[in-house]
Write an enzyme that holds these catalytic residues in place. Structure first.
Site, short mmCIF file in Angstrom:
data_model
loop_
_atom_site.label_atom_id
_atom_site.label_comp_id
_atom_site.label_asym_id
_atom_site.label_seq_id
_atom_site.Cartn_x
_atom_site.Cartn_y
_atom_site.Cartn_z
N ASP A 22 2.60 11.79 18.06
CA ASP A 22 1.94 13.01 18.54
C ASP A 22 2.57 13.40 19.88
O ASP A 22 2.63 12.58 20.80
CB ASP A 22 0.44 12.70 18.71
CG ASP A 22 -0.35 13.89 19.19
OD1 ASP A 22 0.19 15.03 19.16
OD2 ASP A 22 -1.52 13.70 19.58
N ASP A 30 3.42 15.24 15.09
CA ASP A 30 4.00 16.58 14.95
C ASP A 30 5.53 16.53 15.00
O ASP A 30 6.13 15.47 15.18
CB ASP A 30 3.44 17.52 16.04
CG ASP A 30 3.48 16.86 17.41
OD1 ASP A 30 4.52 16.27 17.75
OD2 ASP A 30 2.46 16.92 18.14
N ASP A 99 9.66 17.42 1.31
CA ASP A 99 8.82 17.16 0.15
C ASP A 99 8.62 18.48 -0.57
O ASP A 99 8.32 19.50 0.05
CB ASP A 99 7.46 16.60 0.62
CG ASP A 99 6.95 15.50 -0.30
OD1 ASP A 99 6.84 15.76 -1.50
OD2 ASP A 99 6.67 14.41 0.21
N ASP A 200 7.41 16.01 -5.65
CA ASP A 200 6.10 15.45 -5.95
C ASP A 200 5.76 15.57 -7.44
O ASP A 200 5.89 16.67 -8.01
CB ASP A 200 5.06 16.21 -5.11
CG ASP A 200 3.72 15.53 -5.09
OD1 ASP A 200 3.67 14.35 -4.69
OD2 ASP A 200 2.71 16.18 -5.46
N GLU A 257 9.41 12.15 -7.88
CA GLU A 257 8.31 11.20 -8.02
C GLU A 257 7.80 11.32 -9.45
O GLU A 257 7.33 12.38 -9.86
CB GLU A 257 7.19 11.51 -7.03
CG GLU A 257 6.16 10.39 -7.00
CD GLU A 257 4.75 10.86 -6.66
OE1 GLU A 257 3.95 10.03 -6.21
OE2 GLU A 257 4.44 12.05 -6.86
N HIS A 333 3.50 6.51 1.34
CA HIS A 333 2.21 6.94 1.91
C HIS A 333 1.05 6.78 0.94
O HIS A 333 -0.09 7.05 1.30
CB HIS A 333 2.34 8.40 2.34
CG HIS A 333 2.62 9.29 1.17
ND1 HIS A 333 3.82 9.24 0.48
CD2 HIS A 333 1.86 10.20 0.52
CE1 HIS A 333 3.78 10.09 -0.53
NE2 HIS A 333 2.60 10.69 -0.53
N ASP A 334 1.33 6.41 -0.32
CA ASP A 334 0.26 6.22 -1.31
C ASP A 334 -0.01 4.75 -1.59
O ASP A 334 -0.91 4.43 -2.37
CB ASP A 334 0.65 6.87 -2.65
CG ASP A 334 0.72 8.39 -2.59
OD1 ASP A 334 0.03 8.99 -1.75
OD2 ASP A 334 1.48 8.96 -3.40
O1 TEU Z 1 1.13 11.27 -5.79
C1 TEU Z 1 1.01 11.26 -7.18
C2 TEU Z 1 0.33 10.11 -7.72
O2 TEU Z 1 0.70 9.65 -8.76
C3 TEU Z 1 -0.83 9.58 -6.96
O3 TEU Z 1 -1.97 10.04 -7.59
C4 TEU Z 1 -0.80 8.10 -6.94
O4 TEU Z 1 -0.91 7.60 -8.25
C5 TEU Z 1 -1.96 7.59 -6.16
O5 TEU Z 1 -2.03 8.28 -4.96
C6 TEU Z 1 -1.80 6.11 -5.89
O6 TEU Z 1 -2.96 5.66 -5.25
C7 TEU Z 1 1.66 12.40 -5.20
C8 TEU Z 1 1.67 12.25 -3.70
O7 TEU Z 1 2.53 11.20 -3.34
C9 TEU Z 1 0.27 12.04 -3.23
O8 TEU Z 1 0.19 11.78 -1.85
C10 TEU Z 1 -0.49 13.30 -3.57
O9 TEU Z 1 -1.85 13.13 -3.25
C11 TEU Z 1 -0.38 13.65 -5.06
O10 TEU Z 1 0.94 13.56 -5.54
C12 TEU Z 1 -0.82 15.08 -5.29
O11 TEU Z 1 0.10 15.96 -4.75
#
Ligand code: TEU
Length: 560
Positions: A22, A30, A99, A200, A257, A333-334
């Protein structure tokens, strides 16, 4: 310009902009914050930066709900800040990947706002609208974020499809106008100098013909779309068309992805013939430990066993060799933090050793490594114990659905699963130093800083020559300097297939063989491998070599 695989020995670093740095102290990371940390990234040695979505967005799903593809989210900065960032990245010889979220938009996007005006609106067909069936949704599909995949619009008496949140309506890729609009937007960014896209859920853009009901088990409220919606009938046509209109015209790197793909699918998406994408993110190695409890679906509660993990990683190495290209990753990030999930955070020594061991496992494989912010200092899962600490809508929706609405899981159990699985684990602020809020911001951050930041932070990592950071730096340098890491053949060491504790593989080309030996456990073990006398130890997470004795989480690579 023809794509000439310039990215093949590159290493990508993923930045989650909201959580990186930040600069204006509003508690949210940011673009100026990223600029201020480019020296750090250059020191690490990465080639390409991928930014999670930074576009204008109501932030229902942290930027994966875009309301304007050609504007920057004001919380993150301005277009001038973006231009400055891009120039600064290029000045350092690095590249910038954006992205691309085009399976859906935000419901606040002007296309959807127009589409909602009614059946006659020219943008109506930008989205997927259907009449209800006997007062119910058009089919039984469930959303990826729990609940139904359809939302009723009373004004037009129709439903629209949203595979994710209701605020993320799916675009209708069957409409050529949608495709043209997307390609124009991509070219607009490419013309600005952007070096590529991470796409995505790009394997969801083509929906099954006729949108039929999907298989649904007795204990499911909705059909699980993961099983039958990905890789729809026209997806390869669309990507080839996109490639002709966009990728073939620029010097770009693209990664799709693609949840639910097999190596056979990946051979089409990421074929070396350059007709579609350069590589995909597959998820098989992330889902080996899926919990068998049907109520919890894809949620898991254990470290995957080495036999499954090795078989899976080896399968991808072998099946894509020579035909397509792998991405190599542990984190994004997921996903929860790899050192907490596949490694060991029970002691400080094990945290460091296991983080280096896991890095060694993927960084010597063939493909493009992706490092997720904080992975290079061994950041751990968040350790949240209260529902109030969670921010991510997937986690909160799952809690509400499974605990409160359907009563399938009790609250404390669900909190246990969230602690292991929630996407928030990856989204806590980057830990820069031991000062308040880990040097991320002087303001209360949008997501809680982890309690361990005084121990685990960049300052400490840079001051310690044995840190995980410097180990990653060496791995990156080795990839840049040793062609065998990019191009060499992969083979499992004969006899290693069923070893429950040690993973041993080789890479080799005409000049060089690399032997990678990894103890996946905290147990000291004895293993004998035939290593020529001329072999040198290229890298290891231990100072000395004890030959056939492997210490906890020991990783070593021989070169001969
Ligand atoms: O994620 C797609 C996806 O497959 C997710 O639902 C994933 O299975 C889950 O988050 C795992 O816990 C992408 C992006 O990376 C995610 O951040 C977004 O929320 C999603 O698409 C919708 O755009």
């Amino acid at each position: 310009m023809k794509n000439n695989h310039w990215w093949k020995n590159a290493v990508v670093y993923q930045i989650y902009p909201k959580s990186f740095q930040d600069s204006n102290n509003d508690g949210v990371g940011d673009l100026q914050g990223i600029i201020s940390r480019l020296d750090y990234l250059q020191k690490l040695g990465v080639d390409i930066l991928w930014l999670n979505p930074i576009y204008e967005s109501p932030q229902v799903d942290n930027g994966y709900d875009i309301s304007d593809y050609r504007a920057i989210n004001p919380t993150l900065g301005t277009m001038a800040d973006f231009d400055q960032l891009l120039a600064a990245v290029h000045q350092r010889g690095m590249k910038l990947v954006m992205d691309l979220v085009v399976n859906h938009t935000s419901d606040q996007h002007r296309w959807f706002v127009a589409a909602k005006q009614g059946h006659d609106n020219p943008y109506r067909d930008f989205y997927i609208w259907r009449d209800g069936k006997d007062g119910h949704a058009p089919n039984n599909w469930g959303s990826y974020f729990s609940g139904p995949a359809w939302k009723y619009d009373p004004a037009s008496d129709q439903y629209y499809l949203h595979l994710f949140a209701p605020e993320q309506p799916d675009l209708n890729w069957a409409n050529p106008k949608v495709r043209t609009a997307v390609y124009e937007m991509m070219n607009w960014w490419a013309d600005k100098g952007v070096d590529g896209f991470r796409m995505d859920v790009i394997n969801l853009i083509s929906k099954p013909q006729g949108l039929p009901d999907g298989p649904q088990s007795a204990d499911e409220k909705y059909a699980t779309v993961e099983g039958f919606v990905p890789n729809g009938p026209r997806v390869h046509d669309y990507l080839r068309e996109m490639n002709r209109h966009v990728m073939s015209k620029h010097r770009m790197i693209t990664v799709g992805e693609t949840p639910g793909v097999t190596p056979t699918d990946a051979q089409r998406y990421a074929n070396l013939d350059n007709q579609e994408l350069n590589m995909v993110f597959q998820f098989e190695h992330m889902n080996l430990d899926a919990n068998p409890n049907p109520a919890l679906g894809k949620w898991y509660d254990q470290k995957p066993c080495l036999t499954d993990l090795r078989a899976n990683l080896s399968k991808w190495q072998t099946e894509l060799a020579g035909t397509a290209w792998n991405s190599l990753y542990w984190n994004n990030h997921d996903q929860p933090r790899v050192v907490s999930r596949f490694g060991d955070v029970s002691t400080e020594d094990y945290r460091v050793k296991s983080a280096k061991m896991l890095a060694t496992m993927t960084h010597f494989m063939q493909g493009t490594p992706y490092i997720y912010e904080g992975e290079e200092i061994g950041m751990t899962n968040a350790g949240f114990t209260r529902l109030a600490d969670y921010v991510d809508l997937e986690s909160l929706n799952a809690y509400h659905q499974l605990v409160e609405e359907q009563g399938l899981v009790d609250g404390p159990t669900m909190l246990k699963y969230l602690a292991m699985h929630s996407r928030d684990n990856a989204r806590t602020p980057m830990q820069w130093d031991g000062s308040a809020n880990a040097g991320f911001s002087t303001h209360q951050p949008w997501e809680k800083v982890m309690a361990n930041y005084r121990r685990i932070n960049v300052d400490n990592a840079l001051a310690d020559p044995n840190s995980i950071f410097y180990y990653y730096q060496r791995l990156i340098r080795l990839r840049h300097t040793m062609p065998v890491i990019t191009d060499g053949a992969y083979a499992l060491v004969v006899g290693n297939e069923d070893d429950p504790a040690v993973f041993a593989y080789t890479r080799h080309d005409q000049e060089t063989t690399l032997l990678v030996i990894l103890n996946y456990t905290a147990q000291p073990l004895e293993r004998h491998y035939d290593i020529p006398d001329t072999a040198e130890r290229l890298i290891s997470n231990y100072h000395d070599d004890q030959g056939d004795t492997l210490r906890p989480y020991e990783a070593k690579v021989y070169q001969y």
